[in-house]
Enzyme design. Structure first.
Site, mmCIF file in Angstrom:
data_model
loop_
_atom_site.group_PDB
_atom_site.id
_atom_site.type_symbol
_atom_site.label_atom_id
_atom_site.label_comp_id
_atom_site.label_asym_id
_atom_site.label_seq_id
_atom_site.Cartn_x
_atom_site.Cartn_y
_atom_site.Cartn_z
ATOM 1 N N SER A 1 15.568 0.499 -4.923
ATOM 2 C CA SER A 1 14.573 -0.174 -4.093
ATOM 3 C C SER A 1 13.974 -1.328 -4.883
ATOM 4 O O SER A 1 13.435 -1.131 -5.980
ATOM 5 C CB SER A 1 13.474 0.807 -3.684
ATOM 6 O OG SER A 1 12.480 0.158 -2.919
ATOM 7 N N LYS B 1 17.978 -1.649 -1.426
ATOM 8 C CA LYS B 1 16.887 -1.774 -0.453
ATOM 9 C C LYS B 1 15.985 -2.928 -0.867
ATOM 10 O O LYS B 1 15.556 -3.009 -2.020
ATOM 11 C CB LYS B 1 16.074 -0.483 -0.355
ATOM 12 C CG LYS B 1 14.925 -0.586 0.648
ATOM 13 C CD LYS B 1 14.342 0.768 1.000
ATOM 14 C CE LYS B 1 13.306 1.225 0.025
ATOM 15 N NZ LYS B 1 12.586 2.430 0.517
ATOM 16 N N LYS C 1 12.488 -5.035 0.008
ATOM 17 C CA LYS C 1 11.223 -5.086 0.729
ATOM 18 C C LYS C 1 11.090 -6.438 1.424
ATOM 19 O O LYS C 1 11.410 -7.489 0.841
ATOM 20 C CB LYS C 1 10.052 -4.898 -0.236
ATOM 21 C CG LYS C 1 10.025 -3.549 -0.944
ATOM 22 C CD LYS C 1 9.602 -2.433 -0.014
ATOM 23 C CE LYS C 1 9.433 -1.119 -0.776
ATOM 24 N NZ LYS C 1 8.973 -0.012 0.087
ATOM 25 N N ASP D 1 13.243 -2.971 4.121
ATOM 26 C CA ASP D 1 12.087 -2.094 4.303
ATOM 27 C C ASP D 1 10.864 -2.955 4.595
ATOM 28 O O ASP D 1 10.421 -3.729 3.751
ATOM 29 C CB ASP D 1 11.861 -1.246 3.052
ATOM 30 C CG ASP D 1 10.720 -0.249 3.218
ATOM 31 O OD1 ASP D 1 10.164 -0.151 4.332
ATOM 32 O OD2 ASP D 1 10.400 0.445 2.240
ATOM 33 N N GLU E 1 13.854 -0.358 7.822
ATOM 34 C CA GLU E 1 12.951 0.782 7.695
ATOM 35 C C GLU E 1 11.538 0.411 8.122
ATOM 36 O O GLU E 1 10.981 -0.581 7.664
ATOM 37 C CB GLU E 1 12.956 1.264 6.238
ATOM 38 C CG GLU E 1 12.156 2.521 5.998
ATOM 39 C CD GLU E 1 12.218 2.974 4.548
ATOM 40 O OE1 GLU E 1 11.614 4.008 4.232
ATOM 41 O OE2 GLU E 1 12.865 2.282 3.726
ATOM 42 N N ASP F 1 9.834 5.986 8.529
ATOM 43 C CA ASP F 1 9.289 6.487 7.274
ATOM 44 C C ASP F 1 7.856 6.954 7.535
ATOM 45 O O ASP F 1 7.614 8.119 7.835
ATOM 46 C CB ASP F 1 9.349 5.364 6.233
ATOM 47 C CG ASP F 1 8.683 5.714 4.903
ATOM 48 O OD1 ASP F 1 8.224 6.849 4.737
ATOM 49 O OD2 ASP F 1 8.618 4.834 4.015
ATOM 50 N N LYS G 1 10.403 11.942 2.847
ATOM 51 C CA LYS G 1 9.680 11.938 1.575
ATOM 52 C C LYS G 1 8.896 13.239 1.482
ATOM 53 O O LYS G 1 8.113 13.572 2.380
ATOM 54 C CB LYS G 1 8.730 10.742 1.493
ATOM 55 C CG LYS G 1 9.445 9.405 1.341
ATOM 56 C CD LYS G 1 8.446 8.255 1.300
ATOM 57 C CE LYS G 1 9.180 6.913 1.078
ATOM 58 N NZ LYS G 1 8.251 5.762 1.215
ATOM 59 N N GLY H 1 11.607 7.276 -2.048
ATOM 60 C CA GLY H 1 10.880 7.386 -3.309
ATOM 61 C C GLY H 1 9.465 6.856 -3.201
ATOM 62 O O GLY H 1 9.160 6.024 -2.346
#
Length: 371
Positions: A138, A164, A166, A191, A216, A241, A265, A293
């Protein structure tokens, strides 16, 4: 078999990340959290880890609210009840609403202690079968696209199974286009951390041209209705999420068609027991899951590894190696990724030893409770 817990310790730690980690919520350089420790009469020790941040960016929970809930409500529940199996902890904690990260921090230590008392690995205790798990990485929001591309190149060469990235308004489609141009075959996902609304639907649909694994949590952190509308308008799978705090949330989201993938998670859903329940339901409904995570240190990372050994974790998770985040972790050996794979430890419990010197070095304070 009764889990005779004689003492609980709450270790309050602060650790510095190797590099700042930026999301749409903000930038993190340090992480405060609790290592929970449960000790039985024979000296066996089970460990868990809290994942809440110091500010309520990701959820309403914080490090300090975790301390309050664990100290004033959850530990007294453990003190006043006999426990035969870790699954019972979730039900014992049920009268306390939400506060899932506080619950998971203690429940995780119970699971670890249980596995050690049974002389089996945590993965085996959870019902996991895999001997190795695939993992991704990530990456936070970088100052420039070139900075991002350099990091992606580094982790692609290290063999991580997916990247991944952001995103947020103003740092999304154009950035991902450049990434896809340089890395046409790499498995990519985005994400959004709840950065968009349905007003952005036409903009978000541009992501359909980039062959992403998923996007996400693009919409509100507590939404499943608008996500269903967005998923109907997009071919890119939506992964939920922040919207999923329980099996019941997962059931409703799947029935509404709000997502095609769910990120589990442990802290967000209240522990390993509820994580397994969500996993099992998703398996029944054909929904892929993966383990997200929360910038965990070694203990929390070990719990993630054990959970990911369950069969419906079909997509690489965020459980990168210790060195990705920490110059020194609090477990021995540290978590190591080789060619995008982590070998699942087979020793009893989480499979890693807590590094006592590191634990002491990073501990701000410790509270003890006799049970």
């Amino acid at each position: 078999m009764t889990l005779f817990i004689e003492k609980i310790k709450l270790h309050h730690l602060k650790m510095s990340l190797n590099d700042p980690f930026s999301t749409s919520f903000g930038t993190f350089q340090e992480k405060e959290f609790f290592i929970t420790e449960m000790i039985d009469g024979s000296g066996k020790r089970g460990f868990g880890e809290s994942v809440a941040f110091t500010s309520p960016w990701y959820s309403e929970e914080t490090v300090q609210t975790n301390l309050h809930i664990m100290t004033d409500f959850l530990i007294p529940i453990l003190k006043n009840n006999e426990i035969h199996h870790p699954d019972e902890v979730f039900d014992l904690f049920h009268p306390i609403r939400r506060n899932n990260m506080a619950k998971a921090a203690l429940e995780g230590a119970v699971w670890d202690l249980y596995a050690k008392q049974k002389n089996i690995s945590l993965a085996e205790a959870l019902g996991g079968k895999r001997k190795a798990i695939d993992v991704g990485i990530s990456l936070g929001i970088e100052p420039t696209v070139n900075d991002l591309l350099r990091k992606i190149e580094h982790y692609v060469q290290e063999g991580y199974k997916r990247i991944k990235i952001k995103i947020k308004p103003g740092y999304d489609v154009d950035v991902l286009k450049e990434v896809r141009c340089v890395f046409p075959e790499t498995k990519l996902m985005a994400d959004a951390n709840s950065s968009y609304t349905l007003n952005d639907i036409d903009h978000l649909r541009k992501l359909d041209d980039l062959d992403l694994m998923m996007i996400e949590q693009p919409l509100a952190h507590d939404d499943i209705i608008d996500h269903a509308k967005l998923q109907a308008a997009m071919t890119t799978p939506i992964c939920l999420d922040e919207s999923i705090h329980s099996l019941e949330d997962a059931r409703k989201a799947i029935e509404l068609g709000s997502c095609k993938i769910i990120n589990i998670k442990i802290g967000r859903v209240g522990g390993l027991t509820e994580s397994i329940r969500i996993h099992d339901y998703c398996k029944e409904k054909g929904i892929d899951v993966w383990c997200g995570g929360m910038l965990e240190a070694g203990v929390g990372r070990a719990h993630n590894i054990a959970l990911t050994t369950l069969s419906q974790f079909t997509l690489p998770g965020d459980t990168a190696g210790s060195s990705r985040y920490w110059k020194k972790d609090i477990i021995e050996p540290e978590v190591v990724v080789e060619n995008g794979v982590i070998n699942v430890p087979t020793k009893p419990g989480i499979g890693y030893e807590v590094d006592e010197e590191a634990l002491e070095e990073f501990t701000l304070s410790t509270k003890e409770f006799n049970i």
